[in-house]
Design an enzyme around this catalytic site. Structure first.
Site, PDB file in Angstrom:
ATOM      1  N   SER A   1       0.827  -1.205   0.000  1.00 58.80           N
ATOM      2  CA  SER A   1       0.000   0.000   0.000  1.00 58.80           C
ATOM      3  C   SER A   1       0.863   1.257   0.000  1.00 58.80           C
ATOM      4  O   SER A   1       0.348   2.352  -0.180  1.00 58.80           O
ATOM      5  CB  SER A   1      -0.962   0.001   1.182  1.00 58.80           C
ATOM      6  OG  SER A   1      -0.300  -0.316   2.354  1.00 58.80           O
TER       7      SER A   1
ATOM      8  N   HIS B   1      -3.174  -3.048  -5.770  1.00 59.85           N
ATOM      9  CA  HIS B   1      -3.471  -2.673  -4.390  1.00 59.85           C
ATOM     10  C   HIS B   1      -4.941  -2.922  -4.088  1.00 59.85           C
ATOM     11  O   HIS B   1      -5.810  -2.162  -4.501  1.00 59.85           O
ATOM     12  CB  HIS B   1      -3.095  -1.188  -4.169  1.00 59.85           C
ATOM     13  CG  HIS B   1      -3.323  -0.735  -2.771  1.00 59.85           C
ATOM     14  ND1 HIS B   1      -3.670   0.544  -2.439  1.00 59.85           N
ATOM     15  CD2 HIS B   1      -3.260  -1.412  -1.605  1.00 59.85           C
ATOM     16  CE1 HIS B   1      -3.824   0.628  -1.124  1.00 59.85           C
ATOM     17  NE2 HIS B   1      -3.587  -0.542  -0.609  1.00 59.85           N
TER      18      HIS B   1
ATOM     19  N   GLU C   1      -6.384  -0.484  -7.001  1.00 60.83           N
ATOM     20  CA  GLU C   1      -5.439   0.441  -7.623  1.00 60.83           C
ATOM     21  C   GLU C   1      -4.409  -0.387  -8.395  1.00 60.83           C
ATOM     22  O   GLU C   1      -3.790  -1.290  -7.829  1.00 60.83           O
ATOM     23  CB  GLU C   1      -4.738   1.309  -6.564  1.00 60.83           C
ATOM     24  CG  GLU C   1      -5.617   2.416  -6.016  1.00 60.83           C
ATOM     25  CD  GLU C   1      -4.930   3.259  -4.944  1.00 60.83           C
ATOM     26  OE1 GLU C   1      -5.166   4.479  -4.907  1.00 60.83           O
ATOM     27  OE2 GLU C   1      -4.166   2.709  -4.125  1.00 60.83           O
TER      28      GLU C   1
ATOM     29  N   ASN D   1      -4.518   6.280  -0.436  1.00 62.48           N
ATOM     30  CA  ASN D   1      -3.898   6.445   0.876  1.00 62.48           C
ATOM     31  C   ASN D   1      -3.141   7.763   0.986  1.00 62.48           C
ATOM     32  O   ASN D   1      -3.094   8.373   2.050  1.00 62.48           O
ATOM     33  CB  ASN D   1      -2.974   5.265   1.184  1.00 62.48           C
ATOM     34  CG  ASN D   1      -3.780   4.053   1.644  1.00 62.48           C
ATOM     35  OD1 ASN D   1      -4.938   4.205   2.045  1.00 62.48           O
ATOM     36  ND2 ASN D   1      -3.200   2.875   1.565  1.00 62.48           N
TER      37      ASN D   1
END
Ligand code: 3H9
Length: 657
Positions: free
Chosen positions: A405, A426, A438, A476
């Site tokens: 991540s 991800h 992702e 994130n």
């Protein structure tokens, strides 16, 4: 067949009933009406489907006064004295199904999918659907069908009474036979709406009131639902023609409403996702993923394995830790048994899916996999070791993916002899449920590898979004700033519970502090450290971690948790944490302030938007719509507000920040 005219909906790719196409269709219906040799008409679809409904692009502009719409086509069918039979194969959605409802008979093949998904676009079925369906299957069942907006199979549609016949063979063939013999039926417009079998008409007000009570409030994503229920009320209470008029007025209100504009933006943004460097990756050359591998049987690894199994892709999971494998086996079995309990899978299907996940400690069994995802501990050295090993065992064509991540995908690619076939995938926790994926492009990742990832995303029924290889990727990276701003607010004296309440009021399923507690404060602290320090002006996070208040998993974090309250997941405000913030702020010289709810909301949203803009400038995210999709599908941003970038641009909000 003599005397039967076939009108084929043919407007590639999805036979959308655009204004331009409806003009042609109307001409075809009128021609069939005029032609005395035509005794009956069959309506079918080319391109593997009946129709995806009205063309959503047409809703962008005011309707020209002389426009011919699907309503005109349906009215012409309605007026016709000749029997109409709809031959349904593939998708039959929205205005497409409304057209079929105006026919005398509906016949569908086994692969047909029928639905009125308008609600998902913040609309209601506006071509007679809200008036005809309650006359066909009853208001209660019609409400359920339209408020859900999901498609059903032909078998289910037959049970519901939407279809006259569901056939194993060719729907067109059967429709032709029916058209040649069956008489015209009494059209739905001449029937009375009813509430449901064995439900008296007097129960109507109760059924409608109940539907209103169950729908979300208008300002929280429920606008279309309430208007749809109003339209069904008209079907129950008014003559057909008046009901149609009411439906049209309600539809017009929704078409211009902010929630519908936002949801239509999300719809089109989703379809833009695979378009990268001028190429549609969903159509570009790619490797078929017929089998997969996962390294690591932890929470993430098992979730990913379940996602593969659910998509019918057999998967080999490699882990050398027996305990981890035992736990993963239990998770997998538990998950499939749960689906049996819920009636989503039969025992047999659950067993087959569970069998398609093989656990082993033997790396060589990854040799057949077309895609391998590593989901081991978040540490670059550990992951680089995995990639070295994978490079040795995986077949040349296999795509190797990391589920990191935050870490640098290129640093993993460089230890292999095939950096062009390395990328990030991800997934979000729980990987078998969360719809976001992702896809991280390294500096050597080939277009073919990306196309394989996008195809895989579609097979897994995920929204695949391309991200550049930058710390935290898109989602994130933005959430760090958002959580940082939440902390700044708490440092200024706003209670975490108030921050969370404001964001829930905006439409997020949970606020930033509850979200931190869910993902683990130790995880947050470790990520901040990896980034070279957090943006916080105080050390409250470190203090909480030092006290082993790690979030939900230790029943205390920013909030307290109690097993007897909301199964231990309900955040309970903790004055101790508020005191910790107050003390730490005093030490850091931060004065408490009066902060309005609007300022709380706008500062948090602005944190997302500013970072989103920078990610676009840096090329990490391709389009504002991609950022919106990440936030809607990965972080609970209310879809009826369109995502952070859309909200900032269209609603012109954030003035209080
Ligand atoms: C309605 O009917 C209102 C009426 O009640 C009242 C009127 C008065 N319009 O999804 P895909 C495009 S509202 C315009 O990648 P799949 C899509 O943008 C409508 N365009 O394929 C894409 O274009 P591009 C209610 C549409 O196989 C291409 O077609 N109906 C529409 O994964 C391929 O789409 C719906 O809400 C449309 N209606 O899935 C159904 N539909 O290639 C919406 C698709 O340029 N559609 N496009 O990117 C879907 O759910 C899926 O597209 C479908 C196919 C399941 C049909």
């Amino acid at each position: 067949m003599d005397g039967v005219r076939v009108i084929t909906l043919d407007n590639p790719p999805v036979n959308a009933l655009s204004l331009a196409y409806c003009a042609k269709l109307l001409a075809a219906v009128e021609a069939a009406e005029r032609d005395a040799a035509v005794e009956a008409v069959v309506v079918s679809g080319a391109n593997g489907l009946f129709s995806a409904g009205a063309d959503v692009n047409d809703f962008r502009n005011e309707l020209p006064a002389d426009a011919i719409t699907i309503r005109d086509v349906i009215a012409a069918v309605e007026r016709s004295g000749k029997p109409y039979v709809a031959a349904i194969d593939g998708n039959c959605l929205g205005g497409g199904l409304e057209l079929a409802l105006a026919c005398d008979y509906r016949v569908a093949s086994a692969r047909a999918k029928l639905g009125l998904p308008e609600i998902k676009l913040g609309l209601l079925p506006g071509a007679g659907g809200t008036q005809r369906l309650p006359r066909l299957i009853g208001a209660r069942a019609a409400l359920e069908f339209m408020l859900k907006g999901s498609s059903v199979t032909a078998r289910r549609a037959l049970e519901l009474g939407i279809l006259d016949e569901a056939v194993d063979g060719d729907a067109l063939e059967r429709a032709l036979a029916l058209a040649a013999t069956a008489p015209a039926k009494r059209r739905l417009s001449t029937r009375e709406a009813f509430i449901g079998d064995d439900i008296p008409l007097q129960a109507g007000p109760y059924v409608l009131a109940q539907a209103h009570a169950m729908a979300p409030p208008e300002e929280r994503g429920g606008l279309a639902a309430h208007k749809l229920i109003d339209a069904v009320q008209a079907a129950v209470e008014l003559p057909f023609a008046f009901g149609l008029g009411r439906e049209a007025r309600l539809f017009d209100q929704l078409v211009r409403s902010e929630p519908s504009l936002a949801l239509r933006h999300v719809f089109f943004a989703e379809r833009e996702l695979p378009k990268v460097d001028g190429i549609d990756l969903s159509r570009a050359a790619a490797n078929a993923v017929k089998s997969a591998g996962v390294v690591g049987a932890g929470t993430m690894g098992s979730g990913i394995a379940i996602a593969f199994a659910q998509a019918g892709i057999p998967v080999v999971v490699v882990d050398t830790d027996d305990d981890a494998v035992d736990r993963a086996r239990q998770t997998v079995m538990g998950m499939f048994m749960y689906q049996v309990q819920k009636g989503r899978l039969t025992q047999e299907e659950a067993w087959q899916r569970a069998q398609s996940i093989a656990f082993t400690d033997d790396w060589s069994r990854l040799g057949e996999a077309d895609v391998i995802v590593e989901a081991v501990f978040e540490d670059l050295d550990v992951k680089r070791d995995v990639f070295r090993k994978l490079d040795g065992v995986a077949k040349t064509a296999a795509v190797l993916a990391t589920n990191t991540s935050t870490l640098d995908v290129d640093k993993m690619a460089e230890v292999t002899k095939r950096p062009d076939r390395v990328l990030g995938l991800h997934f979000f926790v729980p990987a078998n449920i969360m719809p976001l994926l992702e896809v991280v492009r390294g500096n050597k990742t080939s277009q073919e590898s990306l196309a394989t990832a996008f195809r895989l995303g579609k097979a897994l029924r995920k929204k695949a979004v391309l991200s550049g290889n930058a710390f935290g990727f898109i989602g994130n990276r933005m959430i760090f700033d958002y959580l940082g701003e939440a902390t700044a607010l708490a440092e200024e004296g706003v209670a975490p519970a108030r921050v969370d309440a404001v964001m829930k009021g905006f439409g997020f399923p949970m606020g930033p502090f509850a979200m931190s507690d869910l993902s683990g404060l130790d995880v947050g602290a470790a990520i901040a450290k990896a980034r070279g320090g957090s943006s916080a002006r105080t050390d409250v996070l470190e203090q909480l971690v030092a006290r082993r208040r790690l979030g939900q998993k230790t029943m205390a974090g920013y909030f307290k948790y109690d097993k007897s309250v909301g199964k231990g997941r309900e955040p309970i405000p903790d004055p101790e944490v508020e005191t910790m913030f107050a003390d730490a702020a005093r030490r850091a010289g931060i004065a408490p302030r009066d902060v309005s709810d609007d300022e709380i909301r706008d500062r948090l949203l602005r944190a997302l938007v500013e970072r989103g803009r920078r990610l676009l400038e840096e090329g990490v995210a391709l389009r504002p719509g991609d950022v919106d999709i990440v936030y809607v599908y990965g972080y609970g941003f209310p879809p009826y507000r369109g995502g952070p970038m859309w909200y900032a641009q269209e609603v012109g909000a954030l003035s209080h920040a």
